[in-house]
Structure formats: C-alpha cells, structure tokens
Scaffold this motif. Structure first.
Motif, PDB file in Angstrom:
ATOM      1  N   PHE A 116       2.398   7.263   3.315  1.00 32.71           N
ATOM      2  CA  PHE A 116       3.153   6.047   3.595  1.00 32.71           C
ATOM      3  C   PHE A 116       3.328   5.276   2.295  1.00 32.71           C
ATOM      4  CE2 PHE A 116      -1.250   5.237   5.138  1.00 32.71           C
ATOM      5  CZ  PHE A 116      -1.667   4.337   4.181  1.00 32.71           C
ATOM      6  N   SER A 117       4.293   4.371   2.268  1.00 28.67           N
ATOM      7  CA  SER A 117       4.583   3.618   1.046  1.00 28.67           C
ATOM      8  C   SER A 117       5.007   2.194   1.382  1.00 28.67           C
ATOM      9  CB  SER A 117       5.686   4.309   0.236  1.00 28.67           C
ATOM     10  OG  SER A 117       6.884   4.369   0.985  1.00 28.67           O
ATOM     11  N   ASP A 118       4.700   1.276   0.443  1.00 32.44           N
ATOM     12  CA  ASP A 118       5.110  -0.129   0.542  1.00 32.44           C
ATOM     13  C   ASP A 118       4.724  -0.749   1.891  1.00 32.44           C
ATOM     14  OD1 ASP A 118       6.117  -2.436  -0.539  1.00 32.44           O
ATOM     15  OD2 ASP A 118       8.142  -2.088   0.235  1.00 32.44           O
ATOM     16  N   VAL A 119       3.478  -0.518   2.314  1.00 33.60           N
ATOM     17  CA  VAL A 119       2.983  -1.071   3.574  1.00 33.60           C
ATOM     18  C   VAL A 119       2.337  -2.427   3.298  1.00 33.60           C
ATOM     19  CG1 VAL A 119       1.217  -0.810   5.360  1.00 33.60           C
ATOM     20  CG2 VAL A 119       2.654   1.132   4.745  1.00 33.60           C
ATOM     21  N   SER A 120       2.845  -3.454   3.965  1.00 35.92           N
ATOM     22  CA  SER A 120       2.311  -4.806   3.786  1.00 35.92           C
ATOM     23  C   SER A 120       2.201  -5.504   5.134  1.00 35.92           C
ATOM     24  CB  SER A 120       3.220  -5.632   2.867  1.00 35.92           C
ATOM     25  OG  SER A 120       3.323  -5.045   1.587  1.00 35.92           O
ATOM     26  N   LEU A 160       0.824  -1.210   0.000  1.00 37.78           N
ATOM     27  CA  LEU A 160       0.000   0.000   0.000  1.00 37.78           C
ATOM     28  C   LEU A 160       0.859   1.261   0.000  1.00 37.78           C
ATOM     29  CD1 LEU A 160      -3.009  -0.526   2.450  1.00 37.78           C
ATOM     30  CD2 LEU A 160      -2.902  -0.881  -0.009  1.00 37.78           C
ATOM     31  N   ALA A 161       0.437   2.237  -0.804  1.00 43.15           N
ATOM     32  CA  ALA A 161       1.073   3.557  -0.815  1.00 43.15           C
ATOM     33  C   ALA A 161      -0.023   4.599  -0.966  1.00 43.15           C
ATOM     34  CB  ALA A 161       2.074   3.672  -1.959  1.00 43.15           C
ATOM     35  N   VAL A 162       0.139   5.712  -0.245  1.00 46.99           N
ATOM     36  CA  VAL A 162      -0.794   6.833  -0.352  1.00 46.99           C
ATOM     37  C   VAL A 162       0.007   8.106  -0.567  1.00 46.99           C
ATOM     38  CG1 VAL A 162      -2.495   8.254   0.859  1.00 46.99           C
ATOM     39  CG2 VAL A 162      -2.575   5.759   1.073  1.00 46.99           C
ATOM     40  N   GLU A 163      -0.278   8.774  -1.680  1.00 50.01           N
ATOM     41  CA  GLU A 163       0.409  10.021  -2.017  1.00 50.01           C
ATOM     42  C   GLU A 163      -0.627  11.069  -2.385  1.00 50.01           C
ATOM     43  OE1 GLU A 163       2.764   8.793  -5.271  1.00 50.01           O
ATOM     44  OE2 GLU A 163       4.089   7.490  -4.092  1.00 50.01           O
ATOM     45  N   PHE A 164      -0.390  12.312  -1.965  1.00 44.22           N
ATOM     46  CA  PHE A 164      -1.275  13.411  -2.348  1.00 44.22           C
ATOM     47  C   PHE A 164      -0.492  14.720  -2.287  1.00 44.22           C
ATOM     48  CE2 PHE A 164      -1.809  12.413   2.126  1.00 44.22           C
ATOM     49  CZ  PHE A 164      -1.607  13.634   2.756  1.00 44.22           C
ATOM     50  N   THR A 219     -11.748   4.359   0.993  1.00 40.44           N
ATOM     51  CA  THR A 219     -10.690   5.119   0.329  1.00 40.44           C
ATOM     52  C   THR A 219      -9.816   4.157  -0.458  1.00 40.44           C
ATOM     53  OG1 THR A 219     -10.662   6.794   2.075  1.00 40.44           O
ATOM     54  CG2 THR A 219      -8.695   6.652   0.687  1.00 40.44           C
ATOM     55  N   GLN A 220      -9.379   4.589  -1.631  1.00 42.14           N
ATOM     56  CA  GLN A 220      -8.501   3.761  -2.450  1.00 42.14           C
ATOM     57  C   GLN A 220      -7.051   4.234  -2.302  1.00 42.14           C
ATOM     58  OE1 GLN A 220      -9.454   0.991  -4.141  1.00 42.14           O
ATOM     59  NE2 GLN A 220     -11.437   1.372  -3.188  1.00 42.14           N
ATOM     60  N   PRO A 221      -6.105   3.315  -2.198  1.00 41.00           N
ATOM     61  CA  PRO A 221      -4.698   3.713  -2.112  1.00 41.00           C
ATOM     62  C   PRO A 221      -4.173   4.157  -3.466  1.00 41.00           C
ATOM     63  CG  PRO A 221      -4.862   1.328  -2.227  1.00 41.00           C
ATOM     64  CD  PRO A 221      -6.274   1.844  -2.153  1.00 41.00           C
ATOM     65  N   THR A 222      -3.059   4.886  -3.450  1.00 46.72           N
ATOM     66  CA  THR A 222      -2.403   5.262  -4.704  1.00 46.72           C
ATOM     67  C   THR A 222      -1.874   4.014  -5.405  1.00 46.72           C
ATOM     68  OG1 THR A 222      -1.737   7.336  -3.649  1.00 46.72           O
ATOM     69  CG2 THR A 222      -0.647   6.756  -5.731  1.00 46.72           C
ATOM     70  N   ARG A 223      -1.308   3.118  -4.616  1.00 51.45           N
ATOM     71  CA  ARG A 223      -0.824   1.828  -5.132  1.00 51.45           C
ATOM     72  C   ARG A 223      -1.087   0.764  -4.079  1.00 51.45           C
ATOM     73  NH1 ARG A 223       3.272   5.257  -6.039  1.00 51.45           N
ATOM     74  NH2 ARG A 223       4.460   4.465  -4.271  1.00 51.45           N
ATOM     75  N   GLY A 224      -1.029  -0.484  -4.523  1.00 48.62           N
ATOM     76  CA  GLY A 224      -1.193  -1.590  -3.589  1.00 48.62           C
ATOM     77  C   GLY A 224      -2.601  -2.158  -3.604  1.00 48.62           C
ATOM     78  N   SER A 225      -2.814  -3.198  -2.808  1.00 49.58           N
ATOM     79  CA  SER A 225      -4.108  -3.881  -2.820  1.00 49.58           C
ATOM     80  C   SER A 225      -4.464  -4.423  -1.439  1.00 49.58           C
ATOM     81  CB  SER A 225      -4.074  -5.045  -3.818  1.00 49.58           C
ATOM     82  OG  SER A 225      -3.123  -6.015  -3.417  1.00 49.58           O
ATOM     83  N   VAL A 226      -5.765  -4.635  -1.245  1.00 51.49           N
ATOM     84  CA  VAL A 226      -6.300  -5.285  -0.051  1.00 51.49           C
ATOM     85  C   VAL A 226      -7.154  -6.452  -0.537  1.00 51.49           C
ATOM     86  CG1 VAL A 226      -7.757  -5.041   1.988  1.00 51.49           C
ATOM     87  CG2 VAL A 226      -6.352  -3.104   1.233  1.00 51.49           C
ATOM     88  N   SER A 227      -6.875  -7.647  -0.050  1.00 49.32           N
ATOM     89  CA  SER A 227      -7.627  -8.818  -0.513  1.00 49.32           C
ATOM     90  C   SER A 227      -8.006  -9.697   0.673  1.00 49.32           C
ATOM     91  CB  SER A 227      -6.790  -9.626  -1.516  1.00 49.32           C
ATOM     92  OG  SER A 227      -5.567 -10.026  -0.932  1.00 49.32           O
TER      93      SER A 227
END
Length: 573
Positions: free
Chosen positions: A46-50, A36-40, A80-88
């Motif tokens: 945060f970035s590359d959260v797993s 997960l990454a969130v940018e604005f 909310t949707q992250p900039t990158r990454g996924s939740v499954s």
C-alpha cells in the motif's frame, strides 16, 4: 516510529497510565498516521496511507486476505517499520498489540503470568523502597550523587502516588473469570494450556493495563461465545481506542463504529459500523464501475479517431494531441470484484433413517476429570443443530464419540444409512500433502461440479497459478480453506463441523453458510461464531457443568435467554 510513542510488548509492561487520576484539562489523545507506504520485492502493498485514530475510536480494519491489514497493525504497534511515512502520538501514549500467533514462555502459573500486567507498579514501588533505604545509610548529603537519588525518589514517588489504589489480585481474577478461566486454573502452569488459552492470558494482561490504543488481530478465533460477549462488553465500556481485525461479523458490528478498508494499495475510511460499511462500499464500487465504463467508452472513441485520421496531414496536430492525452490519462480503477455471489451446492444427501443420531446417558471421564455425565440427545433427519458452551465443556469430546474416536459409557446409535462428512479442528493436517491444490479437489469432484473446479478454487483464493501449488507448502489457514472445499463436494447426509470458521474470511464464510443452509441432510455445528450460526441452527445443545441441555430456540433466542439468566444471577448476588 516517533520516539514519543510508548509501545509495550506482551512480555514487557510499560508505565500503566490507565490508573492515573483523570485530568480534565488534558487534551484528547490521538495517533496520526501520515503517508505510510510498504514495498517489498518490487511489489507495493500500500502507499500514501494517512488517517488519524482519535480517543475512544473503535475501528474495524477490513480487506481481503493479503491486502495488508496485519502489516498495518504491526506498523502501528512499532514491530514493523514502513518503507516510507510515519506514525506519531502524544507523549506517554501507550499501544498494546495482540497478534494472531504468540510465542509465549512457560515459566509460571496463569495467575502469576497475568499479574505481570502490573509489573511496572511493582517495579516503581521496589525502586522507591530501595532508594529510600540507600538514603538512610549514606552520609554524603552535599554530594551530586545524593542529590540525584533525592531527585529520582521525588520523580518516581510523584508518579507512583498519582496512581489510584487498586486491588490487583481482584482485578486479575475478574479478567481471568471473564475470559473463561476457572479458579482451579489460576495455579496451573501456563505450559498446560493450548495456544488459544495462552492467547487469552496475553489478552488478559493487555486488558488489565487499559492502554490508549489496543490492536487486536483475530482475537476471537479461540474463544467461546460467552467469552466473546464478555470481551465485547469490556471493549465497549472499559477500553479507550481499539483497532481490530476480525472475521467475526457480529463481534465487529457490536464493538466498532468506524470501518477502514484496505484495498488495492489504498484505504477508504467510513464513519460507519461494518454492516453499514458494506452498503456504502457497494455504492462506491457501483460509482467506480460507472466511471470506468464511461472512461473506456471515451478511450475507444479517441482511439477510433486516431486510427481513422493518423495518416491525414490536416489532422496531424489533432491526432498527436489526442495520443498525448491518452498517454497521460489516469485509468479509473475498480476495486476487487466481490465473488461472494458464487453459490456452491452440496450434492443431494442420500436418504438416511428418521433419526441419524440417538445418544442415551453418555458419560466420558479422563481419570478423575468428568467431561460430561449422562448426556442424552436425539437429532432428527434434516435438523441443523449447534453445540455451544465454554471451551473444555465437552463439545469436541461428544463429536469424537460420534466418530468413534474414543471410548465412553452409555449408548450412541447412528441411524440407517448414515454417511458422515466430518470437519475436525485439525482437518487441515489430514490432507494429502503430495497432491496439488487442483488435484485435491479434482479427485473428489463429481458430475457438473467438475466444470466449476477452477471457479470454486478462485472463490476460495486459489485461482490461477496458485492452484498448482503442492499442499505441503500451504499455510495453516490455506489448508483449512482447502479442507473445507473438499468437504463441500463429498456426498454425505450427516455433516459434522467442529469450529470450521476460525481461519475463514467473511466472503468465504458467506459462501459456506449459503451452501449449508441449502444442504438437505442433517447438520451438527460446533462454533463460537454467532453470525455463522444465525439462520443455520434451529436447535441448540448447551454443554455446561458436565451436562448437555437441549434448547429449542435458534441461536438468537438462546443468547437472549442466556442474557436474561445471567442478569438474574447478577441481581441475586
């Protein structure tokens, strides 16, 4: 977010999988968070959260304000949707989310609104009845439409009859009672209740569904101690996986066994409850600081070598090699410095009389509603006491009587030379919005404390350019912190604090608690925060059943005593 993840909002209930009969062959459910990454606005939150949330995990999500905790919770909920990454997650996985602030509708009673937790069951039953009715009147037995109806009846019926039979009315009553509602509240319209009570209604709906994962953002802010204890027991004994953001240290320690810290754009995952996590975090930061210091020493040595030999022909290749090495060197980062070591002190309290407050046979009613009757209490100079009890039992009403903000029957006497410092629940609204943050504090700071105004503001997250903001642009939580700083600096001898910790993080609460412990005046605290009261209040006044009862124990002794009383009541029943 993965389409297989079933997410329900607080207004729309999905299939209640918690009532399915247990299937021991079913694999353990889990939710996976990957990269997960969130940018604005050019900023990386945060970035590359797993990490993975396992079945029955009880996780505390920690970190300073602005670190991204609430954002991460919203991503897990699907809002909310992250900039990158996924939740499954596995198919039929159900996630429930309780945010800090709710936008609720006011179209029915408390009981009916809470019963919406079973909306899916009612809908299934209604659909089966409607489909069966249609089958009785149709005669096109060989048509595709007829076969589709039969298939749908079979599908819904199979799901419906796998649900254990429940008495939903009894379940609703049980949860509402646990969260502090009275039976007469059940038929009252939800619009008659404050935001805190409406949040309890939404929490009740979530708890009744028992989803696979419950996400809670500051759930205890508007709850009294007894309701918090009930919620703890429910989450420990009845809930599956839970992720909670909370500044209530005792609540977090009691319910969680794992702590995920969000800091400086990354996470640290500790298989430990909050109190143990604090020790591990301290060790981690000490190791980071040691590595940082060693690296800085190494960089200084290399820089000195480069400066010394950069003009020497025979050293050209070596110099260039070391320059490139420094350019590629990844600098060791040290996580945010914890400034909770900052100690604030109240100005010396002007001496008051021996008894700053004497209340005798005080009664207060609103029309036919009696808040309390014939209440008496005496507080001695220097005592630190707590007012506790369920919401609506009269704690804040007593405070308003002391402040002469309402009429009452009986007598209330303030002692000689009593100077009151009062923090109301709406204290933030009383600030002068035309001033800046710095001006608000600078105008009241006296003596040596004036030289520490910037440090104080920094400790309360108003450092740097933030201190030049106008009060009118601050959020509610920021105004609460500013009002608290203002109170800390005023010379008084009777401090009255009505729910002061609702919007404060643990670091800020620790600073205030230490200052209150060292305060040499008299203190009255209205609070549901057991950790905050522990070590401060030496006597407890309990507001209950229209009475005020004096307990000579501290808050720990009081809670132990009440637990025993509750158990005896259960045994009698």
């Amino acid at each position: 977010m993965n389409n297989n993840v079933k997410v329900f909002s607080l207004k729309e209930v999905t299939y209640p999988g918690q009532h399915l009969k247990p299937n021991t062959k079913h694999p353990k459910k889990m939710i996976s968070i990957d990269g997960l990454a969130v940018e604005f606005s050019g900023t990386t939150l945060f970035s590359d959260v797993s990490f993975v949330i396992n079945e029955n995990d009880k996780i505390a999500l920690m970190g300073k304000n602005g670190a991204g905790k609430s954002t991460l919770l919203k991503i897990l909920s699907g809002l909310t949707q992250p900039t990158r990454g996924s939740v499954s997650a596995p198919k039929e996985y159900i996630i429930a989310y309780l945010p800090q602030h709710l936008l609720t509708e006011d179209d029915c009673s408390v009981f009916d609104e809470t019963s919406k937790a079973f909306k899916a069951i009612f809908s299934m039953k209604d659909e089966i009845e409607a489909l069966n009715q249609e089958l009785t009147i149709r005669t096109d037995y060989e048509s595709d439409e007829y076969m589709k109806i039969i298939e749908r009846v079979s599908e819904v019926s199979e799901a419906f009859y796998m649900i254990e039979e429940i008495n939903y009315e009894a379940e609703v009553e049980k949860v509402l009672f646990g969260l502090g509602f009275l039976r007469e509240d059940f038929t009252r319209p939800t619009k008659e209740f404050s935001g805190g009570w409406r949040m309890r209604i939404e929490l009740a709906k979530i708890l009744l569904q028992k989803p696979d994962l419950i996400l809670l953002d500051e759930p205890t802010n508007h709850m009294d101690i007894e309701s918090i204890q009930w919620l703890e027991d429910f989450l420990i004994n009845n809930a599956k996986a839970v992720v909670v953001i909370s500044h209530d240290r005792t609540f977090v320690d009691n319910i969680t066994t794992r702590t995920i810290e969000v800091t400086m754009g990354r996470i640290y995952d500790y298989k430990a409850k909050y109190s143990h996590y604090l020790e591990l975090r301290k060790e981690r930061r000490e190791q980071q600081q040691k590595q940082f210091d060693e690296q800085q020493k190494f960089i200084a040595e290399q820089t000195e070598f480069i400066e010394r030999f950069k003009g020497t022909f025979s050293k050209t290749l070596v110099v260039q090699s070391r320059v490139k090495m420094l350019e590629k060197l990844k600098i060791v980062e040290v996580d945010e410095v914890d400034s909770s070591s900052l100690r604030l002190k109240f100005p010396p309290a002007p001496r008051s009389g021996n008894y700053p407050l004497i209340v005798t046979e005080l009664s207060k009613s609103y029309n036919d509603h009696v808040v309390f009757k014939d209440a008496s209490l005496t507080i001695e100079r220097g005592q630190k006491v707590a007012f506790v009890g369920k919401n609506g039992e009269g704690k804040s009403t007593m405070i308003k009587a002391i402040m002469k903000q309402l009429d009452f029957e009986g007598t209330l006497e303030l002692g000689h030379n009593v100077q009151i410092g009062y923090f109301a629940q709406n204290q933030a609204a009383l600030l002068d919005e035309s001033l800046t943050i710095f001006e608000t504090i600078d105008h009241i700071a006296v003596g040596d404390i004036r030289t520490k105004v910037k440090d104080i503001l920094g400790a309360f997250m108003f450092g740097g350019e933030t201190s030049t903001k106008k009060v009118k642009v601050l959020s509610g939580g920021e105004k609460t912190r500013l009002a608290m700083i203002k109170l800390l600096l005023e010379p008084v001898n009777l401090l009255i604090l009505d729910e002061p910790t609702n919007h404060l993080d643990m670091k800020t609460k620790d600073i205030i608690k230490d200052a209150l412990a060292a305060f040499d005046g008299t203190l009255i605290l209205v609070s549901h925060d057991r950790d905050f009261l522990d070590g401060l209040a030496t006597k407890v006044f309990e507001f209950r059943n229209k009475r005020v009862v004096e307990h000579f124990e501290d808050i720990k002794g009081f809670l132990v005593k009440k637990k025993m009383e509750n158990l005896k009541e259960i045994e009698r029943k």
